[in-house]
Design a protein around this motif. Structure first.
Motif, PDB file in Angstrom:
ATOM      1  N   ALA A 154       0.832  -1.207   0.000  1.00  0.00           N
ATOM      2  CA  ALA A 154       0.000   0.000   0.000  1.00  0.00           C
ATOM      3  C   ALA A 154       0.867   1.257   0.000  1.00  0.00           C
ATOM      4  O   ALA A 154       0.574   2.237  -0.695  1.00  0.00           O
ATOM      5  N   ALA A 155       1.954   1.218   0.765  1.00  0.00           N
ATOM      6  CA  ALA A 155       2.858   2.362   0.812  1.00  0.00           C
ATOM      7  C   ALA A 155       3.511   2.594  -0.554  1.00  0.00           C
ATOM      8  O   ALA A 155       3.722   3.741  -0.973  1.00  0.00           O
ATOM      9  N   ALA A 156       3.835   1.509  -1.257  1.00  0.00           N
ATOM     10  CA  ALA A 156       4.456   1.632  -2.579  1.00  0.00           C
ATOM     11  C   ALA A 156       3.507   2.299  -3.572  1.00  0.00           C
ATOM     12  O   ALA A 156       3.935   3.073  -4.440  1.00  0.00           O
ATOM     13  N   SER A 157       2.215   2.021  -3.448  1.00  0.00           N
ATOM     14  CA  SER A 157       1.230   2.675  -4.309  1.00  0.00           C
ATOM     15  C   SER A 157       1.221   4.178  -4.050  1.00  0.00           C
ATOM     16  O   SER A 157       1.172   4.987  -4.988  1.00  0.00           O
ATOM     17  N   ASN A 158       1.320   4.551  -2.789  1.00  0.00           N
ATOM     18  CA  ASN A 158       1.357   5.971  -2.427  1.00  0.00           C
ATOM     19  C   ASN A 158       2.621   6.636  -2.987  1.00  0.00           C
ATOM     20  O   ASN A 158       2.573   7.734  -3.559  1.00  0.00           O
ATOM     21  N   VAL A 159       3.750   5.963  -2.831  1.00  0.00           N
ATOM     22  CA  VAL A 159       5.012   6.501  -3.355  1.00  0.00           C
ATOM     23  C   VAL A 159       4.953   6.632  -4.877  1.00  0.00           C
ATOM     24  O   VAL A 159       5.454   7.611  -5.444  1.00  0.00           O
ATOM     25  N   ALA A 160       4.310   5.665  -5.536  1.00  0.00           N
ATOM     26  CA  ALA A 160       4.199   5.714  -6.997  1.00  0.00           C
ATOM     27  C   ALA A 160       3.456   6.972  -7.454  1.00  0.00           C
ATOM     28  O   ALA A 160       3.804   7.582  -8.472  1.00  0.00           O
ATOM     29  N   HIS A 161       2.444   7.376  -6.702  1.00  0.00           N
ATOM     30  CA  HIS A 161       1.731   8.619  -7.030  1.00  0.00           C
ATOM     31  C   HIS A 161       2.679   9.819  -6.949  1.00  0.00           C
ATOM     32  O   HIS A 161       2.644  10.718  -7.800  1.00  0.00           O
ATOM     33  N   HIS A 162       3.507   9.840  -5.919  1.00  0.00           N
ATOM     34  CA  HIS A 162       4.475  10.931  -5.779  1.00  0.00           C
ATOM     35  C   HIS A 162       5.473  10.925  -6.934  1.00  0.00           C
ATOM     36  O   HIS A 162       5.833  11.987  -7.461  1.00  0.00           O
ATOM     37  N   LEU A 163       5.910   9.742  -7.334  1.00  0.00           N
ATOM     38  CA  LEU A 163       6.870   9.644  -8.428  1.00  0.00           C
ATOM     39  C   LEU A 163       6.266  10.164  -9.730  1.00  0.00           C
ATOM     40  O   LEU A 163       6.936  10.867 -10.504  1.00  0.00           O
ATOM     41  N   GLN A 164       5.009   9.823  -9.985  1.00  0.00           N
ATOM     42  CA  GLN A 164       4.350  10.296 -11.199  1.00  0.00           C
ATOM     43  C   GLN A 164       4.228  11.824 -11.185  1.00  0.00           C
ATOM     44  O   GLN A 164       4.413  12.489 -12.206  1.00  0.00           O
ATOM     45  N   LYS A 165       3.909  12.385 -10.018  1.00  0.00           N
ATOM     46  CA  LYS A 165       3.815  13.843  -9.899  1.00  0.00           C
ATOM     47  C   LYS A 165       5.172  14.482 -10.184  1.00  0.00           C
ATOM     48  O   LYS A 165       5.278  15.453 -10.948  1.00  0.00           O
ATOM     49  N   LEU A 166       6.222  13.975  -9.558  1.00  0.00           N
ATOM     50  CA  LEU A 166       7.561  14.533  -9.750  1.00  0.00           C
ATOM     51  C   LEU A 166       8.005  14.406 -11.205  1.00  0.00           C
ATOM     52  O   LEU A 166       8.708  15.278 -11.731  1.00  0.00           O
ATOM     53  N   CYS A 167       7.597  13.335 -11.851  1.00  0.00           N
ATOM     54  CA  CYS A 167       7.927  13.152 -13.266  1.00  0.00           C
ATOM     55  C   CYS A 167       7.210  14.196 -14.123  1.00  0.00           C
ATOM     56  O   CYS A 167       7.797  14.775 -15.038  1.00  0.00           O
ATOM     57  N   LYS A 168       5.924  14.466 -13.828  1.00  0.00           N
ATOM     58  CA  LYS A 168       5.180  15.490 -14.562  1.00  0.00           C
ATOM     59  C   LYS A 168       5.836  16.855 -14.417  1.00  0.00           C
ATOM     60  O   LYS A 168       5.755  17.697 -15.320  1.00  0.00           O
ATOM     61  N   GLU A 169       6.490  17.073 -13.281  1.00  0.00           N
ATOM     62  CA  GLU A 169       7.160  18.346 -13.022  1.00  0.00           C
ATOM     63  C   GLU A 169       8.591  18.358 -13.543  1.00  0.00           C
ATOM     64  O   GLU A 169       9.328  19.327 -13.329  1.00  0.00           O
ATOM     65  N   ASN A 170       9.003  17.257 -14.211  1.00  0.00           N
ATOM     66  CA  ASN A 170      10.350  17.117 -14.779  1.00  0.00           C
ATOM     67  C   ASN A 170      11.445  17.193 -13.716  1.00  0.00           C
ATOM     68  O   ASN A 170      12.576  17.599 -14.005  1.00  0.00           O
ATOM     69  N   ARG A 171      11.114  16.785 -12.512  1.00  0.00           N
ATOM     70  CA  ARG A 171      12.099  16.795 -11.435  1.00  0.00           C
ATOM     71  C   ARG A 171      12.784  15.445 -11.304  1.00  0.00           C
ATOM     72  O   ARG A 171      13.867  15.350 -10.729  1.00  0.00           O
ATOM     73  N   ILE A 172      12.159  14.395 -11.792  1.00  0.00           N
ATOM     74  CA  ILE A 172      12.773  13.076 -11.832  1.00  0.00           C
ATOM     75  C   ILE A 172      12.472  12.447 -13.185  1.00  0.00           C
ATOM     76  O   ILE A 172      11.611  12.935 -13.933  1.00  0.00           O
ATOM     77  N   CYS A 173      13.174  11.377 -13.492  1.00  0.00           N
ATOM     78  CA  CYS A 173      12.927  10.654 -14.734  1.00  0.00           C
ATOM     79  C   CYS A 173      13.210   9.180 -14.525  1.00  0.00           C
ATOM     80  O   CYS A 173      13.851   8.779 -13.540  1.00  0.00           O
ATOM     81  N   ARG A 174      12.738   8.360 -15.443  1.00  0.00           N
ATOM     82  CA  ARG A 174      13.012   6.932 -15.369  1.00  0.00           C
ATOM     83  C   ARG A 174      14.483   6.683 -15.705  1.00  0.00           C
ATOM     84  O   ARG A 174      15.044   7.309 -16.593  1.00  0.00           O
TER      85      ARG A 174
END
Length: 293
Positions: free
Chosen positions: A261-281
């Protein structure tokens, strides 16, 4: 799901007058994620009023609505639906059937996906556009706001006479809300916080009197989690981290059976940060690294 499991601090009556123009009617669908049930609100002071949300169609709810309408000697002119979840739309047919003399108009924002939003024969939504729309009835002026994040069609509503906010599932009376898209959700929270409502009538839980404090708390909580994620990514392995890798660092004191469940929450944060171009795959599977500017 609507929120984290929390201990209810107060027992809500099935029917309660909250102000001179707002009556709350519980949807009679209590549960670990709906708290004491879905809050539906009858708004206005005259013969024709507006209902916000309809519960999920539980037995006994139509009788509560009918009781209130008879006591107030009024009927329902419009229903404003905050979002598509079943515990908010499931009682629409029952509400419409209570109106023997008048037709109820149903309003909501459309879903972004091509989902069938048919309710039934002779019952359909009027879809709003993303601009603010005002609904007026005697004693109340309601301003509908498009606030996606919890769902892609989410609506919040300002009651102008009270500077109060009907928040749907964007902000709850207790606990924290879940969301489909954190990027959109945070923008919606910031927009609502900037309006400085005096109180919140939430989709679940008791009235929130310290509205600004609660909204700032929601925002601060997500920002703190985001900072933890960025701190790990910035100081960690060049090959990057998966959502579960981050959970094992950030949630190290959380029982392992809650890590998925925590990983699902973290995944949402990762997607947000990716939309903001702050992180990438990264080049290694489902891993993430800090973007190189």
């Amino acid at each position: 799901m609507r929120s984290s499991i929390v201990n209810m601090s107060s027992v809500l009556p099935t029917i309660e007058r909250l102000s001179s123009r707002v009556i709350r009617i519980l949807g009679l669908n209590p549960g670990p994620f709906t708290l004491q049930g879905t809050n539906t609100y009858l708004v206005g002071t005259g013969r024709r009023r507006i209902l916000i949300d309809t519960g999920e169609g539980r037995e006994g709810y139509p009788a509560l609505v009918k009781e209130v309408l008879q006591q107030q000697d009024c009927n329902i002119e419009h229903v404003l639906v905050t979002h598509w979840h079943g515990d908010h739309v499931g009682g629409i047919r029952d509400v419409c059937e209570l109106q023997t003399d008048d037709t109820v108009s149903l309003f909501k924002f459309p879903r972004l996906s091509t989902r069938d939003e048919t309710i039934g024969v002779n019952i359909s939504y009027s879809f709003l556009n993303k601009e603010e729309e005002v609904f007026e009835t005697e004693g109340a002026t309601l301003r509908a706001l498009y606030t996606p994040g919890h769902t892609d069609d989410h609506m919040a509503i300002i009651l102008e006479e009270e500077n109060a906010l009907f928040s749907g599932d964007c902000i709850l009376g207790e606990g924290t809300a879940v969301f489909e898209d954190l990027y959109d959700y945070m923008k919606s929270l910031q927009r609502l916080s900037a309006l400085n409502p005096t109180k919140i009538y939430p989709g679940h839980g008791p009235v929130v009197e310290n509205a600004k404090e609660v909204m700032e708390g929601y925002i601060a909580h997500r920002n703190q989690r985001e900072k933890q994620i960025l701190d790990v990514l910035e100081s960690g392995e060049q090959s990057g981290y998966s959502a579960m890798d981050l959970v094992k660092v950030i949630y190290k004191d959380t029982p392992e059976h809650l890590h998925v469940a925590a990983a699902s929450n973290v995944a949402h944060h990762l997607q947000k940060l990716c939309k903001e171009n702050r992180i990438c795959r990264s080049d290694v599977g489902e891993r993430w690294t800090v973007s190189k500017l």
